[in-house]
Design a protein around this motif. Structure first.
Motif, PDB file in Angstrom:
ATOM      1  N   PHE A  45       0.828  -1.117   0.014  1.00 45.61           N
ATOM      2  CA  PHE A  45      -0.162  -0.015   0.000  1.00 45.61           C
ATOM      3  C   PHE A  45       0.904   1.286  -0.026  1.00 45.61           C
ATOM      4  CE2 PHE A  45      -2.934  -3.166   1.809  1.00 45.61           C
ATOM      5  CZ  PHE A  45      -3.905  -3.025   1.239  1.00 45.61           C
ATOM      6  N   THR A  46       0.270   2.176  -0.929  1.00 47.08           N
ATOM      7  CA  THR A  46       0.911   3.764  -0.544  1.00 47.08           C
ATOM      8  C   THR A  46       0.146   4.508   0.469  1.00 47.08           C
ATOM      9  OG1 THR A  46       1.843   3.576  -2.715  1.00 47.08           O
ATOM     10  CG2 THR A  46       1.518   5.861  -1.809  1.00 47.08           C
ATOM     11  N   CYS A  47       0.474   4.810   1.337  1.00 49.43           N
ATOM     12  CA  CYS A  47       0.187   5.570   2.624  1.00 49.43           C
ATOM     13  C   CYS A  47       0.670   6.622   3.536  1.00 49.43           C
ATOM     14  CB  CYS A  47      -0.808   4.333   3.556  1.00 49.43           C
ATOM     15  SG  CYS A  47       0.474   3.293   4.252  1.00 49.43           S
ATOM     16  N   ASP A  48      -0.023   7.647   3.817  1.00 49.56           N
ATOM     17  CA  ASP A  48       0.665   8.643   4.518  1.00 49.56           C
ATOM     18  C   ASP A  48      -0.164   9.142   5.855  1.00 49.56           C
ATOM     19  OD1 ASP A  48       2.714  10.187   5.254  1.00 49.56           O
ATOM     20  OD2 ASP A  48       2.541  11.411   3.473  1.00 49.56           O
ATOM     21  N   VAL A  49       0.321   9.741   6.660  1.00 51.02           N
ATOM     22  CA  VAL A  49      -0.377   9.958   7.964  1.00 51.02           C
ATOM     23  C   VAL A  49      -0.423  11.392   7.967  1.00 51.02           C
ATOM     24  CG1 VAL A  49       0.484   8.207   9.463  1.00 51.02           C
ATOM     25  CG2 VAL A  49       1.719  10.119   9.508  1.00 51.02           C
ATOM     26  N   GLY A  50      -1.084  12.001   8.634  1.00 52.91           N
ATOM     27  CA  GLY A  50      -1.557  13.548   8.716  1.00 52.91           C
ATOM     28  C   GLY A  50      -2.435  14.035   9.775  1.00 52.91           C
ATOM     29  N   ARG A  51      -2.313  15.508  10.135  1.00 50.29           N
ATOM     30  CA  ARG A  51      -3.005  16.090  11.198  1.00 50.29           C
ATOM     31  C   ARG A  51      -4.340  16.568  10.431  1.00 50.29           C
ATOM     32  NH1 ARG A  51      -0.829  16.276  15.853  1.00 50.29           N
ATOM     33  NH2 ARG A  51      -1.983  18.088  16.182  1.00 50.29           N
ATOM     34  N   LYS A  52      -5.154  16.747  11.452  1.00 46.49           N
ATOM     35  CA  LYS A  52      -6.578  17.440  11.140  1.00 46.49           C
ATOM     36  C   LYS A  52      -6.272  18.579  10.570  1.00 46.49           C
ATOM     37  CE  LYS A  52     -10.762  18.834  13.430  1.00 46.49           C
ATOM     38  NZ  LYS A  52     -11.616  18.902  14.482  1.00 46.49           N
ATOM     39  N   PRO A  53      -6.845  18.901   9.204  1.00 44.22           N
ATOM     40  CA  PRO A  53      -6.870  20.297   8.632  1.00 44.22           C
ATOM     41  C   PRO A  53      -7.545  21.245   9.384  1.00 44.22           C
ATOM     42  CG  PRO A  53      -7.411  18.465   6.946  1.00 44.22           C
ATOM     43  CD  PRO A  53      -7.623  17.901   8.250  1.00 44.22           C
ATOM     44  N   SER A  54      -7.436  22.454   9.181  1.00 44.21           N
ATOM     45  CA  SER A  54      -8.106  23.352  10.117  1.00 44.21           C
ATOM     46  C   SER A  54      -9.297  23.575   9.148  1.00 44.21           C
ATOM     47  CB  SER A  54      -7.283  24.787   9.953  1.00 44.21           C
ATOM     48  OG  SER A  54      -6.951  25.248   8.819  1.00 44.21           O
ATOM     49  N   GLU A  55      -9.444  23.412   7.773  1.00 42.73           N
ATOM     50  CA  GLU A  55     -10.812  23.498   7.291  1.00 42.73           C
ATOM     51  C   GLU A  55     -11.367  22.349   6.635  1.00 42.73           C
ATOM     52  OE1 GLU A  55     -12.182  26.451   6.645  1.00 42.73           O
ATOM     53  OE2 GLU A  55     -10.464  27.649   7.263  1.00 42.73           O
TER      54      GLU A  55
ATOM     55  N   ALA B 128     -13.324  21.364   4.443  1.00 45.30           N
ATOM     56  CA  ALA B 128     -13.130  21.147   2.936  1.00 45.30           C
ATOM     57  C   ALA B 128     -12.051  20.408   2.552  1.00 45.30           C
ATOM     58  CB  ALA B 128     -13.350  22.425   2.102  1.00 45.30           C
ATOM     59  N   SER B 129     -10.956  20.647   3.274  1.00 41.53           N
ATOM     60  CA  SER B 129      -9.494  20.059   3.119  1.00 41.53           C
ATOM     61  C   SER B 129      -9.596  18.599   3.672  1.00 41.53           C
ATOM     62  CB  SER B 129      -8.614  20.542   3.983  1.00 41.53           C
ATOM     63  OG  SER B 129      -8.338  22.073   3.459  1.00 41.53           O
ATOM     64  N   PHE B 130     -10.361  18.256   4.631  1.00 41.58           N
ATOM     65  CA  PHE B 130     -10.513  16.930   5.069  1.00 41.58           C
ATOM     66  C   PHE B 130     -11.463  16.152   4.065  1.00 41.58           C
ATOM     67  CE2 PHE B 130     -12.607  13.580   7.990  1.00 41.58           C
ATOM     68  CZ  PHE B 130     -11.664  12.935   8.119  1.00 41.58           C
ATOM     69  N   GLN B 131     -12.571  16.807   3.712  1.00 50.64           N
ATOM     70  CA  GLN B 131     -13.172  16.074   2.522  1.00 50.64           C
ATOM     71  C   GLN B 131     -12.312  15.683   1.367  1.00 50.64           C
ATOM     72  OE1 GLN B 131     -16.061  19.389   1.844  1.00 50.64           O
ATOM     73  NE2 GLN B 131     -17.700  17.862   2.271  1.00 50.64           N
ATOM     74  N   ASN B 132     -11.463  16.486   0.918  1.00 48.40           N
ATOM     75  CA  ASN B 132     -10.484  16.287  -0.306  1.00 48.40           C
ATOM     76  C   ASN B 132      -9.852  14.969   0.112  1.00 48.40           C
ATOM     77  OD1 ASN B 132     -11.781  18.127  -2.175  1.00 48.40           O
ATOM     78  ND2 ASN B 132     -10.338  19.707  -1.272  1.00 48.40           N
ATOM     79  N   ILE B 133      -9.159  15.070   1.322  1.00 51.56           N
ATOM     80  CA  ILE B 133      -8.394  13.768   1.744  1.00 51.56           C
ATOM     81  C   ILE B 133      -9.006  12.519   1.506  1.00 51.56           C
ATOM     82  CG2 ILE B 133      -6.876  12.908   3.556  1.00 51.56           C
ATOM     83  CD1 ILE B 133      -6.476  15.669   4.637  1.00 51.56           C
ATOM     84  N   VAL B 134     -10.430  12.494   2.428  1.00 53.45           N
ATOM     85  CA  VAL B 134     -10.978  11.446   2.298  1.00 53.45           C
ATOM     86  C   VAL B 134     -11.519  10.886   0.807  1.00 53.45           C
ATOM     87  CG1 VAL B 134     -13.240  10.145   3.093  1.00 53.45           C
ATOM     88  CG2 VAL B 134     -11.648  11.779   4.670  1.00 53.45           C
TER      89      VAL B 134
ATOM     90  N   SER C 155      -8.884   9.233  -1.212  1.00 54.75           N
ATOM     91  CA  SER C 155      -8.108   8.034  -0.647  1.00 54.75           C
ATOM     92  C   SER C 155      -9.111   6.737  -1.045  1.00 54.75           C
ATOM     93  CB  SER C 155      -8.132   8.273   0.830  1.00 54.75           C
ATOM     94  OG  SER C 155      -7.406   9.169   1.300  1.00 54.75           O
ATOM     95  N   GLN C 156      -8.581   5.720  -1.046  1.00 54.27           N
ATOM     96  CA  GLN C 156      -9.165   4.224  -1.336  1.00 54.27           C
ATOM     97  C   GLN C 156      -9.771   3.933   0.048  1.00 54.27           C
ATOM     98  OE1 GLN C 156      -6.805   1.395  -3.084  1.00 54.27           O
ATOM     99  NE2 GLN C 156      -6.535   2.721  -4.954  1.00 54.27           N
ATOM    100  N   ALA C 157      -9.125   4.395   1.158  1.00 51.88           N
ATOM    101  CA  ALA C 157      -9.646   4.335   2.616  1.00 51.88           C
ATOM    102  C   ALA C 157      -8.700   4.943   3.526  1.00 51.88           C
ATOM    103  CB  ALA C 157      -9.343   2.618   2.903  1.00 51.88           C
ATOM    104  N   CYS C 158      -9.349   5.219   4.689  1.00 54.25           N
ATOM    105  CA  CYS C 158      -8.634   6.178   5.807  1.00 54.25           C
ATOM    106  C   CYS C 158      -8.827   5.472   7.159  1.00 54.25           C
ATOM    107  CB  CYS C 158      -9.233   7.459   5.816  1.00 54.25           C
ATOM    108  SG  CYS C 158      -8.723   8.660   4.358  1.00 54.25           S
ATOM    109  N   ILE C 159      -7.612   5.434   7.654  1.00 53.30           N
ATOM    110  CA  ILE C 159      -7.923   4.867   9.065  1.00 53.30           C
ATOM    111  C   ILE C 159      -7.542   6.460  10.123  1.00 53.30           C
ATOM    112  CG2 ILE C 159      -6.620   3.671  10.902  1.00 53.30           C
ATOM    113  CD1 ILE C 159      -5.663   1.743   8.896  1.00 53.30           C
ATOM    114  N   VAL C 160      -8.747   6.495  10.907  1.00 57.21           N
ATOM    115  CA  VAL C 160      -8.502   8.062  11.676  1.00 57.21           C
ATOM    116  C   VAL C 160      -8.571   7.584  12.922  1.00 57.21           C
ATOM    117  CG1 VAL C 160      -9.762   9.138   9.680  1.00 57.21           C
ATOM    118  CG2 VAL C 160     -11.112   8.260  11.601  1.00 57.21           C
TER     119      VAL C 160
ATOM    120  N   ARG D 140      -0.539  12.433  18.166  1.00 60.10           N
ATOM    121  CA  ARG D 140       0.345  13.105  17.343  1.00 60.10           C
ATOM    122  C   ARG D 140      -0.151  13.183  15.775  1.00 60.10           C
ATOM    123  NH1 ARG D 140       5.920  10.196  15.364  1.00 60.10           N
ATOM    124  NH2 ARG D 140       4.630   8.418  15.906  1.00 60.10           N
ATOM    125  N   TRP D 141      -0.849  12.127  15.314  1.00 57.85           N
ATOM    126  CA  TRP D 141      -1.428  12.251  13.866  1.00 57.85           C
ATOM    127  C   TRP D 141      -3.026  11.917  14.203  1.00 57.85           C
ATOM    128  CZ3 TRP D 141       2.089  14.406  11.078  1.00 57.85           C
ATOM    129  CH2 TRP D 141       3.408  13.994  11.307  1.00 57.85           C
TER     130      TRP D 141
END
Length: 278
Positions: free
Chosen positions: A159-169, A171-177, A180-185, A245-246
């Motif tokens: 898998f190609t995957c990366d971790v990140g922090r909660k966006p302030s907006e 709409a940015s989180f919407q784009n991330i999801v 993505s093929q899947a997200c672990i949160v 942390r993430w």
């Protein structure tokens, strides 16, 4: 030529026959015209855009539409689910591994197993993923798996995957999801009680974002009432655990050639839906 004489009765019969034949001819002519009008009306109705649209809709409605959610794995982690023999539960929920109760720490492993089973042609259980993570990362077991170990383990499985922090907006989180093929949160009721209650920290998996409804298909290993539910994405966003942390791990691709595992079995006793038996 001899002229023929008719009496009164014969003349009356001839007149009546003539009238009857004329009436019959007129009736047949009317029926032919009426049938022609009916045929023309039917052809016009069938060829009209509204009729074509209705016919197409009926054809589509009669077709069997596959349910994408049937291909999504949503493992449960705890002993109560196993005791009730719920689908996706396993005996691992009652077991201790490396000194820790899987029912208490296994949410991250369930998420990883969900991703592997849902996005590849292969199969595994959370218990299989637990053992694989110990082999492919520095994860020692017996407790919750950290983001770095999740990323390292999934990468070794193709898998190609990366971790990140909660966006302030949002709409940015919407784009991330969405991308993505899947997200672990990780979620926590400390950030919001809009969906989770009494939850200090918990990994869940997100699949099949629906842009029209702004909902996601949720895999929640800790709560069967949440598991396999369509949930507003905004509730997930509000619940992200910012003290961690993430907050998310996004899976963007899978490469079978880079999958060093290719696991085909589902280890441990478990209850699976029809079609998932191996």
């Amino acid at each position: 030529m001899r002229k023929r004489n008719y009496d009164g009765k014969q003349i009356l019969v001839i007149v009546l026959l003539s009238v009857f034949m004329l009436a019959a001819a007129a009736f047949l002519n009317y029926m032919e015209k009426d049938q022609a009008r009916e045929t023309a009306s039917t052809q016009a109705a069938i060829s009209s855009p509204a009729a074509v649209s209705a016919a197409s809709k009926a054809s589509v409605d009669s077709a069997v539409t596959p349910d994408q959610t049937e291909g999504i794995a949503t493992y449960l982690q705890g002993p109560k689910s196993w005791k009730a023999r719920r689908e996706w539960s396993g005996r691992w929920g009652t077991q201790y591994y490396d000194g820790g109760s899987f029912g208490g720490f296994g949410c991250g492993l369930c998420c990883m197993a969900n991703v592997y089973c849902s996005l590849t042609d292969y199969r595994c259980s959370p218990l299989d993923m637990y053992q694989y993570a110990k082999e492919k990362s520095m994860y020692e077991g017996g407790g919750a798996i950290d983001w770095g170990y999740m990323k390292q383990t999934l990468a070794s499985a193709g898998f190609t995957c990366d971790v990140g922090r909660k966006p302030s907006e949002y709409a940015s989180f919407q784009n991330i999801v969405k991308n993505s093929q899947a997200c672990i949160v990780v979620v926590s009721s400390s950030n919001s009680t809009c969906y989770w209650k009494d939850t200090p920290g918990h990994y869940v998996t997100l699949f099949l974002y629906d842009e029209k409804t702004d909902k996601i298909f949720l895999a929640d290993s800790g709560d069967p009432s949440h598991n396999r539910q369509w949930v507003p994405l905004k509730k997930i966003y509000r619940s992200l655990k910012t003290a961690n942390r993430w907050q998310y791990l996004m899976v963007t691709a899978y490469d079978k050639k880079k999958d060093g595992w290719k696991h085909r079995g589902i280890g441990g006793r478990c209850v699976l839906p029809e079609g998932w038996q191996v």
